[in-house]
Design a protein around this motif. Structure first.
Motif, PDB file in Angstrom:
ATOM      1  N   ALA A 231      46.724  40.585  47.281  1.00  0.00           N
ATOM      2  CA  ALA A 231      46.367  41.516  48.357  1.00  0.00           C
ATOM      3  C   ALA A 231      45.580  42.709  47.827  1.00  0.00           C
ATOM      4  O   ALA A 231      44.600  43.152  48.451  1.00  0.00           O
ATOM      5  CB  ALA A 231      47.627  41.990  49.069  1.00  0.00           C
ATOM      6  N   GLU A 232      45.996  43.237  46.684  1.00  0.00           N
ATOM      7  CA  GLU A 232      45.287  44.380  46.119  1.00  0.00           C
ATOM      8  C   GLU A 232      43.865  43.988  45.726  1.00  0.00           C
ATOM      9  O   GLU A 232      42.906  44.732  45.982  1.00  0.00           O
ATOM     10  CB  GLU A 232      46.037  44.915  44.901  1.00  0.00           C
ATOM     11  CG  GLU A 232      45.443  46.195  44.340  1.00  0.00           C
ATOM     12  CD  GLU A 232      46.371  46.873  43.357  1.00  0.00           C
ATOM     13  OE1 GLU A 232      46.844  47.980  43.658  1.00  0.00           O
ATOM     14  OE2 GLU A 232      46.649  46.281  42.287  1.00  0.00           O
ATOM     15  N   LEU A 233      43.731  42.827  45.130  1.00  0.00           N
ATOM     16  CA  LEU A 233      42.405  42.340  44.766  1.00  0.00           C
ATOM     17  C   LEU A 233      41.547  42.171  46.016  1.00  0.00           C
ATOM     18  O   LEU A 233      40.359  42.531  46.037  1.00  0.00           O
ATOM     19  CB  LEU A 233      42.549  41.012  44.017  1.00  0.00           C
ATOM     20  CG  LEU A 233      41.431  40.579  43.087  1.00  0.00           C
ATOM     21  CD1 LEU A 233      41.268  41.557  41.932  1.00  0.00           C
ATOM     22  CD2 LEU A 233      41.724  39.183  42.536  1.00  0.00           C
ATOM     23  N   ALA A 234      42.154  41.635  47.076  1.00  0.00           N
ATOM     24  CA  ALA A 234      41.421  41.426  48.329  1.00  0.00           C
ATOM     25  C   ALA A 234      40.989  42.745  48.937  1.00  0.00           C
ATOM     26  O   ALA A 234      39.874  42.864  49.462  1.00  0.00           O
ATOM     27  CB  ALA A 234      42.309  40.670  49.321  1.00  0.00           C
ATOM     28  N   ARG A 235      41.852  43.744  48.857  1.00  0.00           N
ATOM     29  CA  ARG A 235      41.503  45.052  49.426  1.00  0.00           C
ATOM     30  C   ARG A 235      40.345  45.684  48.676  1.00  0.00           C
ATOM     31  O   ARG A 235      39.418  46.231  49.283  1.00  0.00           O
ATOM     32  CB  ARG A 235      42.719  45.986  49.389  1.00  0.00           C
ATOM     33  CG  ARG A 235      42.536  47.281  50.153  1.00  0.00           C
ATOM     34  CD  ARG A 235      43.760  48.182  49.973  1.00  0.00           C
ATOM     35  NE  ARG A 235      43.722  49.318  50.870  1.00  0.00           N
ATOM     36  CZ  ARG A 235      42.997  50.417  50.702  1.00  0.00           C
ATOM     37  NH1 ARG A 235      42.196  50.507  49.635  1.00  0.00           N
ATOM     38  NH2 ARG A 235      43.030  51.404  51.561  1.00  0.00           N
ATOM     39  N   GLU A 236      40.386  45.609  47.360  1.00  0.00           N
ATOM     40  CA  GLU A 236      39.331  46.218  46.554  1.00  0.00           C
ATOM     41  C   GLU A 236      37.998  45.486  46.699  1.00  0.00           C
ATOM     42  O   GLU A 236      36.942  46.083  46.552  1.00  0.00           O
ATOM     43  CB  GLU A 236      39.745  46.256  45.083  1.00  0.00           C
ATOM     44  CG  GLU A 236      40.838  47.260  44.761  1.00  0.00           C
ATOM     45  CD  GLU A 236      40.387  48.690  44.965  1.00  0.00           C
ATOM     46  OE1 GLU A 236      39.212  49.002  44.691  1.00  0.00           O
ATOM     47  OE2 GLU A 236      41.219  49.515  45.410  1.00  0.00           O
ATOM     48  N   HIS A 237      38.062  44.182  47.011  1.00  0.00           N
ATOM     49  CA  HIS A 237      36.840  43.385  47.080  1.00  0.00           C
ATOM     50  C   HIS A 237      36.514  42.943  48.499  1.00  0.00           C
ATOM     51  O   HIS A 237      35.673  42.067  48.700  1.00  0.00           O
ATOM     52  CB  HIS A 237      36.957  42.177  46.145  1.00  0.00           C
ATOM     53  CG  HIS A 237      37.069  42.561  44.697  1.00  0.00           C
ATOM     54  ND1 HIS A 237      35.970  42.723  43.881  1.00  0.00           N
ATOM     55  CD2 HIS A 237      38.142  42.861  43.930  1.00  0.00           C
ATOM     56  CE1 HIS A 237      36.367  43.077  42.666  1.00  0.00           C
ATOM     57  NE2 HIS A 237      37.685  43.173  42.673  1.00  0.00           N
ATOM     58  N   ALA A 238      37.176  43.569  49.469  1.00  0.00           N
ATOM     59  CA  ALA A 238      36.876  43.363  50.895  1.00  0.00           C
ATOM     60  C   ALA A 238      36.869  41.886  51.282  1.00  0.00           C
ATOM     61  O   ALA A 238      35.927  41.391  51.910  1.00  0.00           O
ATOM     62  CB  ALA A 238      35.537  44.016  51.250  1.00  0.00           C
ATOM     63  N   ASP A 239      37.919  41.172  50.922  1.00  0.00           N
ATOM     64  CA  ASP A 239      38.055  39.768  51.286  1.00  0.00           C
ATOM     65  C   ASP A 239      38.392  39.668  52.777  1.00  0.00           C
ATOM     66  O   ASP A 239      39.469  40.116  53.197  1.00  0.00           O
ATOM     67  CB  ASP A 239      39.163  39.130  50.447  1.00  0.00           C
ATOM     68  CG  ASP A 239      39.345  37.648  50.721  1.00  0.00           C
ATOM     69  OD1 ASP A 239      38.832  37.155  51.745  1.00  0.00           O
ATOM     70  OD2 ASP A 239      40.024  36.987  49.917  1.00  0.00           O
ATOM     71  N   PRO A 240      37.531  39.082  53.602  1.00  0.00           N
ATOM     72  CA  PRO A 240      37.766  39.059  55.046  1.00  0.00           C
ATOM     73  C   PRO A 240      38.886  38.117  55.475  1.00  0.00           C
ATOM     74  O   PRO A 240      39.339  38.171  56.620  1.00  0.00           O
ATOM     75  CB  PRO A 240      36.416  38.593  55.603  1.00  0.00           C
ATOM     76  CG  PRO A 240      35.816  37.767  54.507  1.00  0.00           C
ATOM     77  CD  PRO A 240      36.259  38.424  53.229  1.00  0.00           C
ATOM     78  N   HIS A 241      39.338  37.238  54.577  1.00  0.00           N
ATOM     79  CA  HIS A 241      40.355  36.258  54.935  1.00  0.00           C
ATOM     80  C   HIS A 241      41.763  36.684  54.513  1.00  0.00           C
ATOM     81  O   HIS A 241      42.742  36.030  54.895  1.00  0.00           O
ATOM     82  CB  HIS A 241      40.034  34.911  54.281  1.00  0.00           C
ATOM     83  CG  HIS A 241      38.643  34.425  54.562  1.00  0.00           C
ATOM     84  ND1 HIS A 241      38.216  34.072  55.818  1.00  0.00           N
ATOM     85  CD2 HIS A 241      37.572  34.262  53.734  1.00  0.00           C
ATOM     86  CE1 HIS A 241      36.953  33.691  55.773  1.00  0.00           C
ATOM     87  NE2 HIS A 241      36.533  33.799  54.522  1.00  0.00           N
ATOM     88  N   ALA A 242      41.874  37.750  53.765  1.00  0.00           N
ATOM     89  CA  ALA A 242      43.157  38.103  53.160  1.00  0.00           C
ATOM     90  C   ALA A 242      44.196  38.539  54.184  1.00  0.00           C
ATOM     91  O   ALA A 242      45.381  38.211  54.049  1.00  0.00           O
ATOM     92  CB  ALA A 242      42.959  39.204  52.120  1.00  0.00           C
ATOM     93  N   ALA A 243      43.787  39.275  55.203  1.00  0.00           N
ATOM     94  CA  ALA A 243      44.753  39.777  56.190  1.00  0.00           C
ATOM     95  C   ALA A 243      45.417  38.625  56.928  1.00  0.00           C
ATOM     96  O   ALA A 243      46.651  38.617  57.128  1.00  0.00           O
ATOM     97  CB  ALA A 243      44.071  40.727  57.159  1.00  0.00           C
ATOM     98  N   SER A 244      44.641  37.629  57.339  1.00  0.00           N
ATOM     99  CA  SER A 244      45.232  36.494  58.051  1.00  0.00           C
ATOM    100  C   SER A 244      46.125  35.680  57.125  1.00  0.00           C
ATOM    101  O   SER A 244      47.160  35.148  57.554  1.00  0.00           O
ATOM    102  CB  SER A 244      44.125  35.619  58.652  1.00  0.00           C
ATOM    103  OG  SER A 244      43.250  35.139  57.648  1.00  0.00           O
ATOM    104  N   TRP A 245      45.751  35.587  55.853  1.00  0.00           N
ATOM    105  CA  TRP A 245      46.602  34.907  54.863  1.00  0.00           C
ATOM    106  C   TRP A 245      47.946  35.622  54.739  1.00  0.00           C
ATOM    107  O   TRP A 245      49.012  34.984  54.784  1.00  0.00           O
ATOM    108  CB  TRP A 245      45.891  34.867  53.516  1.00  0.00           C
ATOM    109  CG  TRP A 245      46.772  34.502  52.355  1.00  0.00           C
ATOM    110  CD1 TRP A 245      47.215  33.257  52.012  1.00  0.00           C
ATOM    111  CD2 TRP A 245      47.343  35.408  51.394  1.00  0.00           C
ATOM    112  NE1 TRP A 245      48.025  33.329  50.902  1.00  0.00           N
ATOM    113  CE2 TRP A 245      48.112  34.635  50.494  1.00  0.00           C
ATOM    114  CE3 TRP A 245      47.258  36.793  51.198  1.00  0.00           C
ATOM    115  CZ2 TRP A 245      48.800  35.201  49.426  1.00  0.00           C
ATOM    116  CZ3 TRP A 245      47.944  37.353  50.126  1.00  0.00           C
ATOM    117  CH2 TRP A 245      48.705  36.565  49.249  1.00  0.00           C
TER     118      TRP A 245
END
Length: 331
Positions: A231-245
């Protein structure tokens, strides 16, 4: 730039900003970018400009000796050297300008199965690559690695640059860290998650490895670390799929509480949406004293407070300030 000029002019910085030194030998990001592979792999400390940068107690000239002692088979010597490094290069949460130069070597020491205190060594590298939150476990800060505003270390150096350089060093050596997700020691696995989450690059590769390990991990604290690292990696790199995951993971009744609750924290940090009632109900059902006893030791949560999970939930759900005595967040 001659050796005599390799000193930051703080008066000039106050006028022109630290950008004056961008790309120069006084930019620690440039030094990390130029560090050769054989220097790192061979522990060739003599080719690293330690004295050009500093820590809480002055010049970084003493750092190579401390790193050398970390490779000792004397457990007590390693412990003392780690304590000295923690107290100087990341003094009280302040990342010194010499800290990034330690990261490539700390990662190699931690990757050596014969080394002592490997998990603590990894956590030191991770501390050099992230800002201190000083008790804030809010939705905005909990998974934030980098500082947006300008921060300075004890010697007046731009701490933003030091953190960025450390994150770059982690990304450059992601290949060393990824195998540690499968290390026999669960503390090493959890600490590898904490370090990998700071990487400035290789986000997709690291995320895939975290997800793959989560599917087979059996230790609760490590499972939580895998979720929060992704999640932290996704937040820093703006992963659009992370929230639904994260939302799906939280809602999955087949997942254990030590996965679902960190996934809830992750979702709260990845979106700005109001907290839905079903998420409140899920947390109400899953958060117990036993679960808090496990999650309070997970690095992200431990850094909020000694009662990290309850403090974090209070801040995320009630907008409580750090240090405010905890009350039931769903009372």
């Amino acid at each position: 730039m001659t050796s005599e000029e390799l000193v930051v002019d703080h008066e000039q910085v106050r006028i022109d900003g630290f950008e004056l030194y961008e790309g120069t030998p006084l930019d620690v990001r440039s030094v990390i970018a130029g560090m050769q592979q054989d220097v790192k792999d061979g522990f060739r400390f003599e080719e690293v400009p330690w004295s050009r940068f500093g820590h809480a107690y002055g010049s970084g000239h003493d750092v190579p000796e401390l790193l050398t002692r970390l490779r000792s088979q004397n457990t007590e010597m390693v412990r003392q050297s780690l304590n000295n490094l923690w107290g100087s290069v990341v003094h009280q949460g302040t990342v010194g300008s010499v800290a990034p130069l330690t990261v490539p070597f700390l990662l190699r020491i931690a990757a050596d199965p014969s080394a002592h205190h490997r998990a603590s060594t990894l956590r030191l590298a991770a501390a050099a690559a992230r800002r201190e939150h000083w008790g804030y476990g809010t939705r905005d800060t909990f998974l934030k690695v980098a500082a947006q505003e300008w921060l300075c270390d004890c010697g007046g150096y731009a701490m933003n640059w030091s953190i960025e350089a450390s994150r770059n060093a982690v990304a450059a050596d992601a290949g060393l860290l990824l195998p540690l997700l499968h290390d026999p020691d669960p503390e090493v696995r959890a600490s590898a998650c904490y370090a990998l989450a700071t990487a400035s690059g290789e986000a997709r590769r690291i995320t895939e490895a975290l997800h793959a390990r989560l599917a087979i991990e059996r230790i609760p604290g490590v499972r939580a670390s895998l979720v929060l690292a992704a999640a932290e990696l996704a937040r820093e790199h703006a992963d659009p799929h992370a929230a639904s995951w994260a939302r799906a993971l939280c809602a999955d009744p087949e997942q254990p509480a030590d996965v679902r609750v960190p996934a809830a924290l992750a979702w709260l940090c990845l979106v700005d949406d109001p907290v839905p009632d079903d998420l409140h109900r899920t947390l109400d059902a899953l958060v117990t004293d036993d679960l808090a006893g496990v999650l309070d030791d997970v690095p992200w949560i431990a850094h909020v407070d000694e009662n990290g999970l309850t403090r974090t939930l209070d801040q995320m759900l009630n907008n409580a300030e750090p240090g405010v005595p905890w009350v039931d967040p769903w009372d």
